[in-house]
Design a protein around this motif. Structure first.
Motif, PDB file in Angstrom:
ATOM      1  N   GLN A   1      39.719  82.557  52.600  1.00  0.00           N
ATOM      2  CA  GLN A   1      39.234  83.792  51.993  1.00  0.00           C
ATOM      3  C   GLN A   1      39.933  84.982  52.629  1.00  0.00           C
ATOM      4  O   GLN A   1      39.762  85.264  53.810  1.00  0.00           O
ATOM      5  CB  GLN A   1      37.721  83.922  52.180  1.00  0.00           C
ATOM      6  CG  GLN A   1      37.251  85.294  51.722  1.00  0.00           C
ATOM      7  CD  GLN A   1      35.773  85.351  51.402  1.00  0.00           C
ATOM      8  OE1 GLN A   1      35.122  84.341  51.154  1.00  0.00           O
ATOM      9  NE2 GLN A   1      35.231  86.551  51.405  1.00  0.00           N
ATOM     10  N   GLY A   2      40.732  85.684  51.849  1.00  0.00           N
ATOM     11  CA  GLY A   2      41.414  86.875  52.366  1.00  0.00           C
ATOM     12  C   GLY A   2      40.787  88.154  51.859  1.00  0.00           C
ATOM     13  O   GLY A   2      41.012  89.223  52.404  1.00  0.00           O
ATOM     14  N   CYS A   3      40.022  88.050  50.763  1.00  0.00           N
ATOM     15  CA  CYS A   3      39.414  89.273  50.225  1.00  0.00           C
ATOM     16  C   CYS A   3      38.097  88.982  49.514  1.00  0.00           C
ATOM     17  O   CYS A   3      37.210  89.813  49.510  1.00  0.00           O
ATOM     18  CB  CYS A   3      40.380  89.982  49.279  1.00  0.00           C
ATOM     19  SG  CYS A   3      40.670  89.085  47.741  1.00  0.00           S
ATOM     20  N   GLY A   4      37.983  87.832  48.877  1.00  0.00           N
ATOM     21  CA  GLY A   4      36.746  87.488  48.177  1.00  0.00           C
ATOM     22  C   GLY A   4      36.583  88.142  46.824  1.00  0.00           C
ATOM     23  O   GLY A   4      35.577  87.947  46.153  1.00  0.00           O
ATOM     24  N   VAL A   5      37.564  88.933  46.413  1.00  0.00           N
ATOM     25  CA  VAL A   5      37.426  89.636  45.136  1.00  0.00           C
ATOM     26  C   VAL A   5      38.679  89.557  44.260  1.00  0.00           C
ATOM     27  O   VAL A   5      38.927  90.436  43.438  1.00  0.00           O
ATOM     28  CB  VAL A   5      37.035  91.128  45.350  1.00  0.00           C
ATOM     29  CG1 VAL A   5      35.618  91.240  45.879  1.00  0.00           C
ATOM     30  CG2 VAL A   5      38.005  91.825  46.297  1.00  0.00           C
ATOM     31  N   GLY A   6      39.468  88.521  44.451  1.00  0.00           N
ATOM     32  CA  GLY A   6      40.573  88.307  43.516  1.00  0.00           C
ATOM     33  C   GLY A   6      41.827  89.116  43.770  1.00  0.00           C
ATOM     34  O   GLY A   6      42.671  89.235  42.885  1.00  0.00           O
ATOM     35  N   GLU A   7      41.973  89.693  44.953  1.00  0.00           N
ATOM     36  CA  GLU A   7      43.145  90.521  45.213  1.00  0.00           C
ATOM     37  C   GLU A   7      44.296  89.779  45.883  1.00  0.00           C
ATOM     38  O   GLU A   7      45.452  90.170  45.738  1.00  0.00           O
ATOM     39  CB  GLU A   7      42.758  91.708  46.114  1.00  0.00           C
ATOM     40  CG  GLU A   7      41.815  92.688  45.452  1.00  0.00           C
ATOM     41  CD  GLU A   7      41.036  93.543  46.450  1.00  0.00           C
ATOM     42  OE1 GLU A   7      40.361  94.474  46.009  1.00  0.00           O
ATOM     43  OE2 GLU A   7      41.081  93.271  47.663  1.00  0.00           O
ATOM     44  N   CYS A   8      43.998  88.728  46.663  1.00  0.00           N
ATOM     45  CA  CYS A   8      45.033  88.209  47.569  1.00  0.00           C
ATOM     46  C   CYS A   8      45.568  86.824  47.250  1.00  0.00           C
ATOM     47  O   CYS A   8      46.655  86.468  47.681  1.00  0.00           O
ATOM     48  CB  CYS A   8      44.510  88.235  48.998  1.00  0.00           C
ATOM     49  SG  CYS A   8      43.307  86.941  49.362  1.00  0.00           S
ATOM     50  N   GLY A   9      44.793  85.995  46.575  1.00  0.00           N
ATOM     51  CA  GLY A   9      45.275  84.653  46.222  1.00  0.00           C
ATOM     52  C   GLY A   9      45.207  83.616  47.329  1.00  0.00           C
ATOM     53  O   GLY A   9      45.624  82.473  47.127  1.00  0.00           O
ATOM     54  N   ALA A  10      44.686  83.970  48.496  1.00  0.00           N
ATOM     55  CA  ALA A  10      44.619  83.001  49.596  1.00  0.00           C
ATOM     56  C   ALA A  10      43.705  81.821  49.250  1.00  0.00           C
ATOM     57  O   ALA A  10      43.797  80.754  49.838  1.00  0.00           O
ATOM     58  CB  ALA A  10      44.127  83.677  50.869  1.00  0.00           C
ATOM     59  N   CYS A  11      42.828  82.027  48.267  1.00  0.00           N
ATOM     60  CA  CYS A  11      41.838  81.023  47.896  1.00  0.00           C
ATOM     61  C   CYS A  11      42.284  80.192  46.695  1.00  0.00           C
ATOM     62  O   CYS A  11      41.465  79.486  46.112  1.00  0.00           O
ATOM     63  CB  CYS A  11      40.536  81.733  47.560  1.00  0.00           C
ATOM     64  SG  CYS A  11      40.770  82.830  46.139  1.00  0.00           S
ATOM     65  N   THR A  12      43.569  80.285  46.323  1.00  0.00           N
ATOM     66  CA  THR A  12      44.037  79.606  45.112  1.00  0.00           C
ATOM     67  C   THR A  12      43.866  78.087  45.186  1.00  0.00           C
ATOM     68  O   THR A  12      44.296  77.455  46.145  1.00  0.00           O
ATOM     69  CB  THR A  12      45.535  79.926  44.862  1.00  0.00           C
ATOM     70  OG1 THR A  12      45.694  81.342  44.886  1.00  0.00           O
ATOM     71  CG2 THR A  12      46.021  79.351  43.540  1.00  0.00           C
TER      72      THR A  12
ATOM     73  N   VAL B   1      43.672  78.979  40.010  1.00  0.00           N
ATOM     74  CA  VAL B   1      42.658  80.038  39.902  1.00  0.00           C
ATOM     75  C   VAL B   1      42.309  80.559  41.293  1.00  0.00           C
ATOM     76  O   VAL B   1      42.492  79.867  42.292  1.00  0.00           O
ATOM     77  CB  VAL B   1      41.340  79.555  39.231  1.00  0.00           C
ATOM     78  CG1 VAL B   1      41.580  78.986  37.848  1.00  0.00           C
ATOM     79  CG2 VAL B   1      40.625  78.531  40.105  1.00  0.00           C
ATOM     80  N   ASP B   2      41.818  81.789  41.342  1.00  0.00           N
ATOM     81  CA  ASP B   2      41.263  82.339  42.580  1.00  0.00           C
ATOM     82  C   ASP B   2      39.860  81.755  42.711  1.00  0.00           C
ATOM     83  O   ASP B   2      38.958  82.145  41.958  1.00  0.00           O
ATOM     84  CB  ASP B   2      41.158  83.867  42.489  1.00  0.00           C
ATOM     85  CG  ASP B   2      42.514  84.554  42.570  1.00  0.00           C
ATOM     86  OD1 ASP B   2      43.457  83.953  43.119  1.00  0.00           O
ATOM     87  OD2 ASP B   2      42.637  85.695  42.081  1.00  0.00           O
ATOM     88  N   SER B   3      39.673  80.850  43.658  1.00  0.00           N
ATOM     89  CA  SER B   3      38.374  80.176  43.724  1.00  0.00           C
ATOM     90  C   SER B   3      37.259  81.119  44.169  1.00  0.00           C
ATOM     91  O   SER B   3      36.091  80.820  43.997  1.00  0.00           O
ATOM     92  CB  SER B   3      38.437  78.951  44.636  1.00  0.00           C
ATOM     93  OG  SER B   3      38.773  79.330  45.943  1.00  0.00           O
ATOM     94  N   CYS B   4      37.601  82.276  44.729  1.00  0.00           N
ATOM     95  CA  CYS B   4      36.559  83.222  45.140  1.00  0.00           C
ATOM     96  C   CYS B   4      35.912  83.879  43.927  1.00  0.00           C
ATOM     97  O   CYS B   4      34.809  84.391  44.012  1.00  0.00           O
ATOM     98  CB  CYS B   4      37.125  84.280  46.081  1.00  0.00           C
ATOM     99  SG  CYS B   4      38.260  85.441  45.317  1.00  0.00           S
ATOM    100  N   LEU B   5      36.638  83.897  42.810  1.00  0.00           N
ATOM    101  CA  LEU B   5      36.117  84.548  41.601  1.00  0.00           C
ATOM    102  C   LEU B   5      35.576  83.535  40.609  1.00  0.00           C
ATOM    103  O   LEU B   5      35.260  83.873  39.482  1.00  0.00           O
ATOM    104  CB  LEU B   5      37.244  85.316  40.889  1.00  0.00           C
ATOM    105  CG  LEU B   5      37.836  86.529  41.561  1.00  0.00           C
ATOM    106  CD1 LEU B   5      38.886  87.146  40.667  1.00  0.00           C
ATOM    107  CD2 LEU B   5      36.746  87.545  41.860  1.00  0.00           C
TER     108      LEU B   5
HETATM  109  S1  FES Z   1      40.042  85.417  48.579  1.00  0.00           S
HETATM  110 FE1  FES Z   1      41.461  86.885  47.918  1.00  0.00          FE
HETATM  111  S2  FES Z   1      41.757  86.289  45.860  1.00  0.00           S
HETATM  112 FE2  FES Z   1      40.219  84.990  46.497  1.00  0.00          FE
END
Ligand code: FES
Ligand code: FES
Lengths: 155, 760
Positions: free
Chosen positions: A39-50, A58-62
């Motif tokens: 989790q780099g942001c939790g709101v779909g900005e960074c892609g670390a959760c792909t 997909v961004d799994s945080c969203l």
């Molecule tokens: S944690 Fe950054 S896009 Fe999902």
């Protein structure tokens, strides 16, 4: 707390789960030990959760965990089978595309989806960059990441 | 030889498979989560705080306010402790405060059984503030009637020095004197892993902290200072970390998690910052105003460079005045035959605290210096590259200037290589006469940097090597791997000195202050330079012990033996294997009468500081009507001494270049100058470069060997970010005739300047 029953496959393993309807797929995966999902942001900005949901990045945080009912999930852990790296993982390693490594699992999944979708095609570097623009990396300047994607596409 | 080869990074397989564990990937049963209550205003005093509603929420364990925390003010900067009280970092923090100094300051903290509840409870804490007048900009903070942000006023420190002769005398030698003022933005680190830490107690007087930090040993000391505990009763563990770039060269969350655990019976307590908090409530890059003056003669010799910096350090000192001062002392190595005068003032303001960020004040300073010197070159009608070649450092200059050591100096070669690579001369001619909306420009800028902090701070490093039963070697270093590849580089060094193969050296990547040899950590691009002597000496020592044991096992004398490719061989017949190291290792451990565990440990201090050099060349296109800049070609050339790992070295350069381009063209934390309100504290509105924003990056090295390092290497971690700003600015000037003396050079800024210049 409202819950729902879901069935899904994660890296080839079947799960039957009762999940909190508020939970994200990111949380579901990390709680079960798939900690490559960052989790780099939790709101779909960074892609670390792909991760890949039915082979789509997909961004799994969203992505709500309940939406993953009847899907197949792939994470970076599952790409290495019997100690053998996937061609994309291999390409990242050879290209020097890894520094702190926090963006790496997510980027590897983004490249995996990209390579599987574009097998056999000749694409420009600009097109490759576009396909990776949803994933941030603050360490590499992306040069070696695109080099890795380029190599992986050839494999 | 392992050095000079791009061996597989020690951590790469674990990283591509997602196996590396970062702080948040560890969990403990019963871990509590804490969330801060942050101030919604930029300056004020808390008049009343009501925690009743928060405490009433099910799952909330405790709420602490400023009234509950120890009254020990502590510093947070990641510097080693100084024996000189005048040189110690400014202690201006408490764990929580009732005097809030920026939008987001910390007045209370809530601890709950889960994160969601902690977040809800933090919102339920009711705080009444008395608002105080706000100063955001340097002008406002330094005004005579400015409200005092800290008891001693808003000026943190102001100093100056002159080096290389007398400024007054050098001024008389100049045929032409130039002056300009340059502004740089607040930039955010945006490491992908947010700040996160947890703490627990494993005895009544022993604390364990796990944290994403660049500086575990410094962390231990500062937590001790903040909580009034003996330093040895604190254990800091640093697992893999997802980038830091200086934001984790500061003690941010560790004293708080430690405090909370001590208050809650030793229970594990975690703070995981969310992205928005991490961007504004940790550290930023100092925004600075650089006023530069320079004198040149008609035949293009720089007689003096006079730099004056105003550095806005924000709400708390953190690294404070060290930032401009470090950059000032390092910039003198570039044109050492000129007299340099440097002065700086650092001040508080009601904005997030600025701290260390990659290259520590140098990108700001060189933006001013290399922009003004471009003007000097053009004013006397000399080519920009030729002008720099004429004035830049040559071998012998540094020794002559400092009276100390001889160092490798490769800036001339960097300029020549870069100029050839970008095809400077041909393109210069081609771009000489351009009209129309789309115009191309060429730019160059140089930098100099250091390879550590000596003599400002102590430089100490440690290495421990252990021969394992299977003949491989475990290596423990205090130097912290933060993604830059230090584990790999140090393993390569040990490989060569020991005479083992690279694969037989296992690096313990995690630092644990209870067991790791002392080293203050990852900053100042110091680690490969200052850890090299420790690694070299430890490897030498272990090798000697191995050969001594080999002599016990054979009839040969120690002098006749050597270690090569993992075998004990005869000194004068290296192909003749006397013993397999595996057999020797087993014997040393398990023979009943001789040997023991063969280990070597060295702690060493470095009393040199090698200057490193480099430059950026850029070829870009400006669309005047669209106010946009497209980089066609950008090249960094570095003199970093001997390159230990070419692939990783290139990776460092790429990463720095991309960050430098971001700073030059689009990154800026925007703060309302009246209210101190932060406009873009998230990754959507504070935009860092994505893949499509960065052109293909080129990186080159020149071949030098610094005599003060056992392996010839100099710094490389930070330098790659320094010279993009001025080179891009100089290229925009070349293309359009318009000088943009501020960063970031966004379309909005270009519009204002192009319009003022009559281009639009
Ligand atoms: S944690 Fe950054 S896009 Fe999902
Ligand atoms: S390798 Fe650190 S963010 Fe990509």
């Amino acid at each position: 707390m409202q819950t729902r029953n879901i069935n899904l496959t994660i890296n080839g393993k079947k799960y039957e789960l009762v999940v909190d309807v508020r939970q994200s797929l990111l949380e579901l995966l990390r709680e079960r030990g798939y900690t490559s999902v960052k989790q780099g942001c939790g709101v779909g900005e960074c892609g670390a959760c792909t991760v890949l949901v039915d082979n789509v990045a997909v961004d799994s945080c969203l992505y709500l965990a309940v939406w993953a009912d009847n899907t197949t999930i792939r994470t970076a852990e599952g790409e290495c089978r019997d100690g053998k790296l996937s061609p994309v993982q291999e390409a990242y390693m050879e290209a020097g595309a890894v520094q702190c490594g926090f963006c790496t699992p997510g980027l590897i999944m983004a490249t995996t989806a990209f390579v599987e979708e574009n097998k056999g095609k000749t694409l420009s570097r600009q097109e490759m960059k576009k396909a990776h623009a949803g994933n941030l990396c603050r360490c590499t300047g992306y040069q070696t990441i695109i080099n890795a994607a380029e190599e992986a596409l050839k494999k | 030889m392992a050095i000079g080869k791009s061996h597989r990074r020690k951590d790469v397989r674990a990283k591509v498979t997602g196996k590396t564990r970062y702080t948040d990937d560890y969990s403990m049963p019963g871990m509590l989560e804490a969330r801060y209550v942050r101030s919604p205003i930029a300056h004020g005093l808390v008049k009343n705080i009501d925690t009743t509603a928060a405490l009433a929420l099910p799952g909330v364990e405790a709420v602490f306010t400023f009234a509950d925390v120890p009254k020990n003010v502590f510093p947070t900067a990641g510097h080693p402790y100084s024996l000189d009280p005048d040189h110690q970092d400014v202690a201006d923090r408490l764990l929580l405060t009732d005097h809030v100094r920026y939008h987001g300051d910390e007045v209370a903290i809530v601890v709950a059984r889960d994160r969601l509840t902690a977040g809800k409870a933090a919102k339920a804490v009711v705080v009444d503030y008395e608002e105080l007048p706000i100063c955001v900009t340097s002008a406002a903070a330094l005004a005579p009637d400015a409200p005092a942000i800290h008891a001693g006023g808003n000026i943190l420190k102001s100093t100056s020095f002159e080096i290389g002769g007398s400024l007054a005398e050098a001024e008389t030698r100049a045929d032409l004197t130039l002056q300009g003022t340059f502004r740089t933005p607040i930039v955010l680190h945006c490491h992908l892993e947010n700040h996160t830490a947890y703490a627990y107690m494993d005895d009544n007087d022993h604390l364990v902290i796990v944290s994403s930090t660049q500086i575990p040993h410094i962390c231990r000391r500062i937590v001790g200072q903040a909580l009034g505990m003996e330093w040895s009763r604190i254990r800091v563990i640093k697992p893999y970390i997802g980038g830091g770039f200086g934001a984790k060269q500061d003690v941010v969350l560790e004293p708080m998690v430690a405090f909370l655990s001590t208050k809650l019976g030793g229970a594990p307590v975690k703070i995981e910052m969310d992205r928005e908090e991490c961007l504004v409530a940790t550290r930023t890059r100092h925004s600075q105003t650089v006023t530069a003056r320079a004198g040149v003669t008609k035949d293009a010799s720089i007689t003096f460079i006079d730099l004056d910096v105003i550095s806005n350090t924000g709400a708390y000192a953190s690294h404070g005045h060290s930032i401009p001062m470090a950059a000032g002392s390092k910039c003198c190595h570039l044109y050492p035959r000129a007299v340099t005068k440097f002065s700086a003032i650092s001040h508080y303001a009601n904005i997030p605290a600025a701290g260390a960020m990659r290259a520590y004040g140098s990108p700001q300073l060189f933006f001013g210096m290399e922009s003004l010197l471009e003007e000097a070159a053009r004013s006397i009608g000399m080519d920009s590259v030729e002008f720099r070649l004429k004035n830049c450092a040559r071998p012998g200059d540094i020794k002559a200037k400092t009276g100390e050591y001889e160092h490798a100096v490769g800036i001339k070669e960097c300029l020549e290589k870069g100029s050839a690579a970008i095809d400077w001369e041909a393109k210069k001619k081609r771009y000489a006469t351009q009209t129309g909306n789309i115009r191309s420009g060429l730019g160059v800028a140089c930098f100099s940097y250091g390879s550590g902090t000596y003599p400002a701070c102590v430089e100490i490093a440690g290495c421990r090597l252990v021969l394992n039963q299977d003949g491989s070697v475990h290596m423990q270093v205090g130097a912290t791997e933060i993604g830059q590849g230090s584990d790999t580089a140090l393993a390569q060094m040990a490989t060569d000195t020991l005479g083992l193969s690279y694969d037989r050296i296992h690096v313990v990547s995690e630092q644990d202050t209870d067991v790791t040899p002392f080293d203050p950590g990852a900053y100042a691009s110091r680690q490969t330079y200052v850890a090299a002597p420790a690694v070299h000496a430890a490897a030498d020592k272990l090798k000697r012990k191995i050969l001594t044991h080999a002599a016990l096992m054979t009839d040969e004398s120690v002098e006749n033996l050597n270690l090569a490719n993992g075998n004990i061989v005869l000194q004068d017949q290296p192909e003749k294997v006397v013993l397999d190291l595996r057999d020797l290792a087993l014997d040393s451990y398990y023979h009943k009468d001789r040997g023991g565990q063969l280990t070597a440990e060295v702690s060493s201090k470095t009393r040199t500081n090698a200057p490193s050099y480099g430059c950026t060349f850029v070829d870009l296109e400006v669309d005047i009507e669209m106010c946009s800049v497209t980089i066609k070609n950008i090249i960094n050339v570095h003199d970093a001494g001997r390159i230990i790992h070419p692939l990783s070295a290139t990776g460092q350069v790429h990463g720095g270049m991309a960050m430098g381009i971001g700073m030059a063209l689009f990154e800026e934390l925007m703060i309302d100058s009246e209210t101190g309100w932060i406009y873009n504290g998230n990754l959507l509105d504070y935009k860092i470069p994505t893949c499509v924003d960065i052109p293909d990056l080129e990186s080159e090295f020149v071949d030098t060997f610094d005599p003060t390092s056992p392996y010839g290497n100099k710094s490389l971690g930070e330098p790659p970010i320094i010279s993009q700003g001025p080179s891009i600015r100089n290229a925009i000037w070349d293309a359009t005739g318009v000088k943009i003396n501020e960063m970031p050079m966004t379309p909005k800024v270009l519009f204002t300047h192009f319009r003022a210049a009559g281009l639009l």
